[in-house]
Design an enzyme around this catalytic site. Structure first.
Site, mmCIF file in Angstrom:
data_model
loop_
_atom_site.group_PDB
_atom_site.id
_atom_site.type_symbol
_atom_site.label_atom_id
_atom_site.label_comp_id
_atom_site.label_asym_id
_atom_site.label_seq_id
_atom_site.Cartn_x
_atom_site.Cartn_y
_atom_site.Cartn_z
ATOM 1 N N CYS A 19 0.838 -1.303 -0.071
ATOM 2 C CA CYS A 19 0.117 0.074 -0.039
ATOM 3 C C CYS A 19 0.808 1.340 -0.149
ATOM 4 C CB CYS A 19 -0.931 -0.092 1.232
ATOM 5 S SG CYS A 19 -0.339 -0.304 2.811
ATOM 6 N N HIS B 245 -2.623 0.770 6.827
ATOM 7 C CA HIS B 245 -2.765 1.064 5.393
ATOM 8 C C HIS B 245 -2.545 2.412 4.905
ATOM 9 C CE1 HIS B 245 -4.197 -0.127 1.440
ATOM 10 N NE2 HIS B 245 -5.266 0.428 1.580
ATOM 11 N N ASP C 175 -8.138 4.496 -3.324
ATOM 12 C CA ASP C 175 -7.073 3.432 -3.036
ATOM 13 C C ASP C 175 -6.335 2.648 -4.184
ATOM 14 O OD1 ASP C 175 -5.417 1.707 -1.738
ATOM 15 O OD2 ASP C 175 -7.563 1.141 -0.452
#
Lengths: 317, 655
Positions: free
Chosen positions: B412, B456, B472
């Site tokens: 991430c 994250h 995202d």
């Protein structure tokens, strides 16, 4: 310091018997119950509670609840051990006391018989400076032997016994006093040395030998010897008649020990001398009798007779 | 040391059992501290312990002073060299554990053992300063058993027992102590502020930090410890909306993203159309930031909201913290950018030239169609041969270039960082947001468990009319990351964790843990004050707590004393049977008088009930025989007597 404390304690017990629970002698069996068991923390207990306090403040300061919980559990367990210490003594009974035999100045073996309905551990009895630990098993009985110091002959009342325990963790000390109403007889101390007892007048006239069962020797036949005493085989070998001579070894003459024969001495010296003679007679296995004012003891021998004589001597006024 | 030995030379020496238990106690202390001692120190101390145990058992000898003093010096030196100081939690406990083990070398008398056991208890407690989880606390509490058993073994004259048997009474004692301990635990007044220095200041920080560079989540993503637990008023949001935001990062130096302090007090505007209310229980993070679901609408007490709607507590979260919040699930965040929007476009010069070029290409191609640019970037991640892994290759100076055009693997952080740089290069205001995403919904406990491994990072871009929109980029590469979690997305590792019963077990265990952290560890001064709320007292003061504690303790003392005084009366069957007969006769009007002997009484009864005279006289004879003919009643005769009493029915006298 320690002596001063002891003096203070003695003074307090004399002056304030109600407060110090100074126990009068009481008949056996003596059973401990809640009104006579005392509990105080031991030195270790005090130190341990200081440590718990430090742990408490530390865990509160760091707001560490797990540590606080641990401290609480440890503290509660320690406090509960006080009840266990109490229960270790509660219901314990001194059933009887058996006294051994000792002469004045020596220590006398005192056997205490304790009884309990349930098993107990790590109970200690103090008698003067002597201390003995014992446990009561499932049979419910325990014998504890303690030495009791003696000084003078005669009846000696039993001192106070302290029964105590620090079971289970050593944090608390539970104790109680037991003062059995019983006395033990202390035998007189024999004198160091002195003359032997005067023997009866007819001592020298008695024949050295007298007839007995054991074969002692062979001798020339004298007319009148029974025929069955003749040693036929030996006679045949030597060519003259020989007779078997039977005898029984003479036991030492018995002693008639008499209080009245020791005139001119004071009471204690008489008692000490008689005690020495009794001891010598007992060691030599000599039969003896003892005459004391008011209690003549017949001739006899053996440990029982010796103990009877010594006890009679000990209980003279 | 010599003086001590001489002073207590007359005390009885420890017997083997007590010394074994003392060694076991010390081994327990060493064991619970092993996790945070340097491994070599732990091994060395364990060796010293074993050698000492063996030496005393084998030879029964004291250890020479020549050995003790150098060992002591060595321990001090080792602690100082390792930690640089002997003060503080970690060096202090290392030193304490070492001293405890060395204490064994001179433990010969019961006094030594008592001192040793006391400090061992302290050592056990100190272990809880490092970890106060349920398991750790249980282990430490069990460590008390050998300590208690040692103290017991020091007492003289006890029934013989083997080693495990020696531990049992301690367990019983601890179990009996639990109710009083719980009472004291609930009622001992908590300090609202510490008396001296706060704990854990220097402890290594775990969890999210206020800066992010590609790769620094690696440790976090494999850390299975809980980060927080969230319970919602009403239904929980769907997994795709479970984004918990911590920091909003705008400053980029070419490699690392930073959370820049924004001084302005007023938070930016948000137009919310759907709000959700929830409670978060945050594990200690030792940072100021409080997590919130997406965009928070209000602020819990003791905290404030910064310009970026990041919530900061007034003091670091050093202990378990619970708070309630409302958040917007559908919103327009900052619909109009102000003068300072340039900072969302800032890029360091001289870094990542290829990424900048790519962004400018898109800008020329799509002009002002910002959404098209976002789609193009996501398409690049989706179709450009990118791979999601928790163990990516390291990156060089131009980290974004290396990632986008070189390694093409990462997690991430890499994706969020690269995407944000691309967006800024294309002229779109963009920023990185870090926090947690996902979590496990625990059905038994009705809460969402968020672990550290759920950490994250994602991006936000500012679009006209929409405000800040969450993008995202990791989801473009590996959608499972969002729906299942980081480790699941990584695929190759730890997949047995996800399988069936083990996962179920872990989640049940977490319910217990949750209960422990909520009920025990999180029971602070605030909760204590609200203890009596169900009884209508909203604020329980210290005096009240003290009074309750005294009352409760008195109650427990009464129970305990009752137990101690209780003596089991052994019921005597013969007497019971006679009582029964008396009761039957009393119903027929023949009551036993006080001081009336059984013989007299039964004779009187026989006279009063002539029809049953024979029966009663037989009963009397049997009773007298049972009572007086033997020391102990004969069992068969006793049973017969009992049966006769049972069958006896007094018939009323007809007058």
């Amino acid at each position: 310091m320690r002596d001063a404390l002891r003096r203070l304690q003695q003074l307090a017990e004399r002056r304030l018997p109600a407060l110090t629970r100074f126990r009068r002698p009481e008949p056996m069996p003596i059973e401990l119950h809640r009104r006579r068991i005392y509990i105080v923390p031991t030195g270790f207990g005090i130190g341990f509670s200081v440590l718990l306090l430090v742990m408490l403040v530390g865990s509160l300061n760091y707001s560490n609840n797990a540590a606080l919980l641990l401290t609480c559990i440890l503290g509660a367990a320690g406090a509960s051990s006080m009840l266990i210490a109490f229960r270790a003594l509660d219901g314990l009974a001194l059933a009887s006391v058996r006294a051994g035999q000792a002469i004045a100045g020596e220590s006398l073996a005192l056997t205490l018989e304790f009884e309990s309905a349930r098993p107990r551990s790590a109970i200690r009895v103090d008698l003067g400076t002597a201390c003995q630990a014992f446990a009561v098993d499932a049979s419910g009985k325990a014998d504890v032997t303690l030495p009791l110091a003696t000084t003078t002959r005669g009846w000696q009342p039993l001192p106070r016994l302290r029964v105590w325990t620090t079971w289970p963790l050593g944090l608390f000390r539970a104790w109680s006093w037991m003062h059995p109403a019983q006395s033990v007889l202390v035998w007189p101390r024999p004198e160091g040395g002195g003359p032997p007892p005067r023997l009866p007048a007819d001592e020298g006239l008695r024949p050295r030998l007298h007839r007995g069962e054991d074969l002692a020797a062979l001798r020339d036949y004298r007319s009148g010897d029974p025929r069955k005493h003749i040693a036929w085989k030996a006679s045949a070998r030597l060519g003259q008649l020989l007779s078997k001579d039977f005898e029984q070894p003479e036991s030492r003459p018995e002693w008639r020990l008499d209080w009245r024969e020791l005139e001119g001495m004071d009471n204690e010296a008489r008692i000490a001398r008689l005690a020495r003679w009794l001891g010598e007679a007992h060691v030599q296995g000599r039969r003896h009798s003892l005459w004391l004012p008011g209690q003549p003891i017949e001739v006899g021998s053996g440990p029982g007779h010796y103990a009877r004589c010594m006890s009679a001597l000990a209980s003279l006024p | 040391m010599i003086a001590i030995l001489q002073r207590h030379a007359d005390e009885p020496r420890l017997d083997t059992r007590a010394f074994d238990l003392l060694c076991l106690t010390m081994a327990c202390v060493l064991g619970v501290h092993a996790s945070h001692l340097p491994w070599w120190l732990g091994v060395a101390l364990a060796l010293v312990l074993m050698v000492r145990w063996w030496q005393r058992r084998r030879h029964g000898a004291r250890s020479p002073l020549l050995l003790k003093l150098p060992l002591l010096a060595l321990l001090g030196t080792a602690v100082v060299v390792t930690y640089g100081t002997i003060f503080g939690q970690a060096p202090g406990s290392a030193l304490a554990v070492g001293l405890l083990v060395l204490k064994l070398l001179e433990s010969e008398t019961s006094r030594d053992a008592k001192v040793g056991v006391s400090f061992a208890c302290f050592g056990l407690m100190a272990a809880l300063l490092f970890d106060q989880g349920l398991l750790a606390t249980l282990v430490v509490a069990l460590g008390l058993l050998p300590a208690l058993a040692t103290l017991r073994a020091l007492e003289p004259a006890q029934a013989p027992s083997n080693l495990p048997q020696a531990l049992v009474p301690g367990l019983a004692l601890l179990a009996a102590a639990v109710p009083l301990a719980l009472l004291a635990f609930a009622l001992v007044p908590r300090l609202s502020s510490p008396l001296w220095g706060a704990a854990n200041r220097n402890e290594a920080r775990t969890g999210l930090s206020d800066s992010m560079s590609p790769g620094n989540f690696t440790e976090l993503l494999t850390d299975d410890r809980p980060a927080m637990r969230v319970s919602f008023d009403g239904a929980p949001p769907p997994p795709r909306q479970r984004y918990f935001r911590a920091y909003v990062m705008g400053a980029f130096d070419g490699f690392t993203w930073h959370y820049a302090e924004v001084a302005s007090p007023a938070p930016v505007a948000v137009e919310a159309s759907q709000a959700i209310h929830y409670q978060i229980t945050l594990e200690p993070s030792h940072r100021y930031v409080l997590l919130s679901l997406d965009v928070p609408l209000d602020v819990p007490p003791g905290a404030h909201m910064r310009r970026d709607r990041v919530i900061m507590a007034d003091k670091p979260v050093d202990e378990l913290t619970s708070y309630s919040l409302s958040s917007a699930l559908r919103y327009r965040l900052q619909p109009s950018l102000d003068m300072r929007h340039q900072r969302w476009l800032q890029l360091p010069s001289g870094f990542n030239p290829r990424a900048l070029a790519q962004g400018q290409t898109w800008r020329q191609h799509y002009r002002d169609d910002r959404e098209a640019i976002v789609r193009a970037a996501l398409a690049l991640f989706h179709d450009g041969g990118f791979r999601y892994t928790l163990a990516p290759a390291p990156l060089g100076r131009d980290s974004v270039d290396d990632f986008l055009f070189g390694t093409r693997e990462g997690f991430c952080e890499h994706y969020a960082s690269a995407f944000t740089v691309l967006m800024r290069a294309a002229g779109i205001p963009a920023r990185v947001v870090t926090g947690y995403q996902g979590g496990f919904w625990n059905r038994m406990g009705n809460y969402l468990l968020v672990r550290q491994s759920d950490a994250h990072a994602w991006s936000e871009v500012w679009l006209d009319g929409l405000g800040w929109v969450r993008v995202d980029p990791t989801a473009a590469v590996r959608p499972e990351r969002v729906s299942l979690g980081a480790t699941a997305a990584a695929g190759d590792q730890l997949d047995w964790m996800q399988s069936g019963w083990l996962e179920g077990l872990r989640n049940r265990w977490d319910v217990v843990n949750h209960w422990w952290t909520e009920g025990v560890i999180g029971f602070d001064a605030l909760r204590q004050r609200g203890l009596l709320t169900p009884f209508g007292i909203s604020d329980t003061g210290t005096a009240m707590l003290g009074m309750l504690l005294a009352l409760g303790t008195a109650l427990f003392v009464a129970i305990g004393v009752g137990w101690a005084l209780w003596r089991r009366e052994r019921p005597e069957p013969l007497r019971q049977a006679l009582r029964r007969l008396e009761a039957k006769l009393a119903r027929a009007g023949i009551t036993r008088r006080r001081s009336e002997g059984p013989q007299h009484y039964l004779r009187r009864a026989a006279r009063a009930l002539p029809s049953q005279r024979g029966e009663l006289e037989r009963l009397m004879d049997r009773y007298l025989e049972l009572r007086y003919a033997h020391d102990e009643p004969v069992p068969e005769l006793l049973r017969e007597f009992q049966r006769a009493v049972r069958e006896f029915r007094p018939r009323r006298v007809v007058k």
